[in-house]
Motif scaffolding. Structure first.
Motif, PDB file in Angstrom:
ATOM      1  N   TYR A  69       0.683  -1.424  -0.395  1.00 13.17           N
ATOM      2  CA  TYR A  69       0.549   0.182   0.154  1.00 13.17           C
ATOM      3  C   TYR A  69       0.806   1.369  -0.343  1.00 13.17           C
ATOM      4  O   TYR A  69       0.401   2.445  -0.044  1.00 13.17           O
ATOM      5  CB  TYR A  69      -1.200  -0.338   1.568  1.00 13.17           C
ATOM      6  N   ARG A  70       2.551   0.897   0.329  1.00 14.61           N
ATOM      7  CA  ARG A  70       2.811   2.177  -0.573  1.00 14.61           C
ATOM      8  C   ARG A  70       2.674   2.903  -1.033  1.00 14.61           C
ATOM      9  O   ARG A  70       2.358   4.094  -1.321  1.00 14.61           O
ATOM     10  CB  ARG A  70       4.312   1.893  -0.186  1.00 14.61           C
ATOM     11  N   PRO A  71       2.268   1.409  -2.565  1.00 15.11           N
ATOM     12  CA  PRO A  71       1.985   3.272  -3.528  1.00 15.11           C
ATOM     13  C   PRO A  71       0.564   3.758  -3.450  1.00 15.11           C
ATOM     14  O   PRO A  71       0.334   4.830  -4.446  1.00 15.11           O
ATOM     15  CB  PRO A  71       1.723   2.486  -5.301  1.00 15.11           C
ATOM     16  N   TYR A  72       0.180   3.362  -3.029  1.00 15.21           N
ATOM     17  CA  TYR A  72      -1.189   4.372  -2.766  1.00 15.21           C
ATOM     18  C   TYR A  72      -0.667   5.765  -0.819  1.00 15.21           C
ATOM     19  O   TYR A  72      -2.277   5.887  -0.449  1.00 15.21           O
ATOM     20  CB  TYR A  72      -2.936   3.260  -1.777  1.00 15.21           C
ATOM     21  N   GLY A  73       0.059   5.938  -1.334  1.00  7.48           N
ATOM     22  CA  GLY A  73       0.321   7.166   0.431  1.00  7.48           C
ATOM     23  C   GLY A  73       0.404   6.004   1.292  1.00  7.48           C
ATOM     24  O   GLY A  73       0.689   6.820   2.273  1.00  7.48           O
ATOM     25  N   LEU A  74       0.393   5.234   1.824  1.00  9.41           N
ATOM     26  CA  LEU A  74       0.835   4.569   3.181  1.00  9.41           C
ATOM     27  C   LEU A  74       2.897   5.310   3.381  1.00  9.41           C
ATOM     28  O   LEU A  74       2.850   4.383   2.824  1.00  9.41           O
ATOM     29  CB  LEU A  74       0.543   2.918   3.165  1.00  9.41           C
TER      30      LEU A  74
END
Length: 561
Positions: free
Chosen positions: A298-303
């Protein structure tokens, strides 16, 4: 301090649109502003007796929370039970309800969701409609004054998760819960404008105290999913976090594991988790593979990695006991799993930060759980009860402070028995490193061989690495704790097909510091767990002994080709 007084004051000072949002698939559902919710629960409370144990049996969050607050308005002590599904079926549920009601002879009321179960229970029944339109949500007039005292008086009852035995009932006082909720806000670095999303069951302390009551206490918007919805469609949790711009959520390790393994990339179009500041993880051993997998997914989604917050707590301390500094990136150390004895040094083989390069070393990763919450004191002791003051020395964690529960409920009287000297001996083994607390395992989950202690959770990580199977679907234990020569047994569940243990894998299992004697592979879920998902070692051992734990394949690594 009275819990209801605190909630009412918080709601008066909150945005009028803030309230509880009971979510349905796709983001629809029912919303009750806090003022409406409190009026409705007070209306329901008038159907309940004063100074009684109100046992709440419901499948859905809406009737569960309304009955909980209704009991508080009535000056009674609510207790939320697991659903029939969580307890393993209707028959077990009926038996559990009957057992709990007998703990409070003559003074218990059953708040039962309509249509949940057909049974003539001995206690009076208050029916709970499953839908909002079954309640008087337009109850007129001012909210009633709170009934009964606050402070050390019992506010509600909470069942322990009982990973090492049968569940016990705890009495949580108004002072306990208010202290923990106030300290949680500080430890989370939270402000006035937080937003909570949760799928956690309300019978569990993390779901009730850590999401629902925390939101009510501070007047934050609360978005609740059904636990079954998360299990079947974990993407709905992630999408709800994005849709409602959640700043805080919480789940045990298995929730984060499920959410990164079982969500399809195609379902994440437009997902934005950049608002999420605190994704609290606790209630069971925290796995590096899970933390790293969730963060990478979920890092690519801002996490942000600092959004993942490792915590330590238990129902006996109301909920939370320790947390890291808000906004810090999770830190872990690599621990040598051999020779674990309270009062002896823990050998560290390396350390790392979540999202950073992996450290060199072959130890087991254990995350920092920060420092004790305001109002709590966490100490370590050896087997003789002497303080362990040195860093990286193993000891039993002992807690004292304002959040420590009033005590376990005495089944003979239905009243709490205080912890001796106000000390909670947790049974958990841990150590300090740079002032932070690290927790390894419960003492009863320790395998003792030739005078040496081996931690089950760490052994499970080692076996998982050898077999390439998730650690949360593996349990390691000695077949007979009274026989020092009994087989070291590994149960592996959800294993597809016929196991093909290679010669190299068999050798690695035999070369562990505690060699594995027996591997049992099951195609389905067979490891007994508590209602919160913790493995039940004692029950597993019993089922292995009586043959009721069914596995399709047995492999002895010593004989593997």
């Amino acid at each position: 301090m009275n819990l209801l007084d605190s909630v009412r004051d918080a709601v008066r000072g909150a945005d009028p649109g803030h309230g509880v949002h009971f979510l349905s698939p796709g983001g629809t559902g029912v919303t009750l502003p806090y003022d409406t919710f409190l009026r409705t629960s007070a209306w329901l409370g008038r159907k309940m007796p004063e100074d009684a144990a109100v046992v709440i049996a419901a499948n859905d969050p809406l009737p569960t929370l309304l009955a909980f607050f209704g009991a508080l308005w009535a000056g009674s002590r609510p207790l939320i039970l697991p659903s029939p599904r969580a307890l393993g079926g209707t028959e077990r549920f009926r038996g559990h309800v009957g057992h709990v009601l007998r703990t409070f002879p003559g003074e218990a009321v059953l708040a039962l969701q309509e249509g949940l179960v057909q049974e003539d229970f001995t206690a009076p029944v208050v029916p709970l409609p499953g839908e909002a339109d079954g309640y008087d949500t337009l109850a007129p007039g001012e909210l009633p004054t709170t009934t009964g005292p606050g402070g050390d008086a019992v506010a509600f009852l909470q069942a322990t998760s009982a990973s090492t035995g049968d569940p016990k009932l705890l009495a949580i006082s108004h002072a306990n819960v208010c202290a923990n909720l106030a300290a949680l806000r500080v430890s989370l670095g939270a402000g006035r404008h937080e937003r909570m999303v949760s799928w956690l069951p309300l019978y569990h302390d993390m779901g009730l105290v850590g999401t629902a009551l925390l939101s009510f206490f501070h007047g934050w918007p609360l978005h609740l999913m059904k636990p079954t919805e998360f299990v079947m469609r974990p993407r709905e949790w992630i999408l709800a976090l994005s849709r409602h711009r959640a700043t805080i959520t919480a789940a045990p390790n298995f929730g984060y594991d499920h959410a990164y393994r079982a969500v399809d990339e195609r379902d994440l179009t437009g997902c934005d988790l950049s608002a999420l500041r605190c994704a609290v993880i606790g209630a069971e051993p925290i796995r590096l593979a899970t933390m790293d997998g969730f963060h990478r997914r979920y890092r690519p989604y801002g996490l942000s990695p600092s959004a993942l917050v490792c915590s330590y707590g238990m129902a006996e301390s109301t909920l939370a006991s320790s947390m890291p500094v808000p906004g810090s990136t999770p830190r872990y150390v690599l621990v040598d799993p051999t020779g674990m004895e309270p009062g002896t040094p823990v050998r560290l083989l390396g350390e790392g930060l979540l999202g950073g390069p992996p450290p060199q070393g072959h130890g087991i990763p254990v995350f920092s759980l920060g420092r004790a919450l305001d109002g709590l004191d966490a100490r370590l002791t050896d087997d003789d009860g002497r303080p362990v003051e040195e860093e990286t020395v193993l000891g039993e964690i002992v807690l004292r402070g304002t959040s420590i529960a009033a005590g376990y409920v005495d089944p003979a009287t239905g009243r709490p028995r205080p912890f001796p000297d106000g000390l909670l001996r947790t049974g958990d083994l841990g150590f300090r490193h740079r002032g932070d607390l690290f927790v390894l395992e419960r003492r009863k989950h320790v395998v003792i061989r030739q005078g040496r202690n081996h931690l089950a959770a760490l052994l499970e990580e080692q076996v998982a690495g050898i077999l390439g199977h998730p650690a949360h679907e593996i349990i390691v234990l000695d077949a007979d704790i009274h026989d020092p020569a009994s087989d070291i047994t590994v149960v592996v569940e959800h294993y597809g097909g016929t196991p093909d243990v290679t010669t190299a894998q068999a050798a690695a299992l035999r070369d562990l510091d505690l060699p594995v004697d027996v591997l049992l592979f099951a195609h389905r879920r067979v490891i007994p767990r508590t209602t919160s998902g913790k493995k039940r070692y004692h029950t597993t051992r019993q089922r292995l002994a009586d043959g009721s734990l069914k596995a399709e394949h047995l492999v002895r690594p010593a004989h593997a080709h």
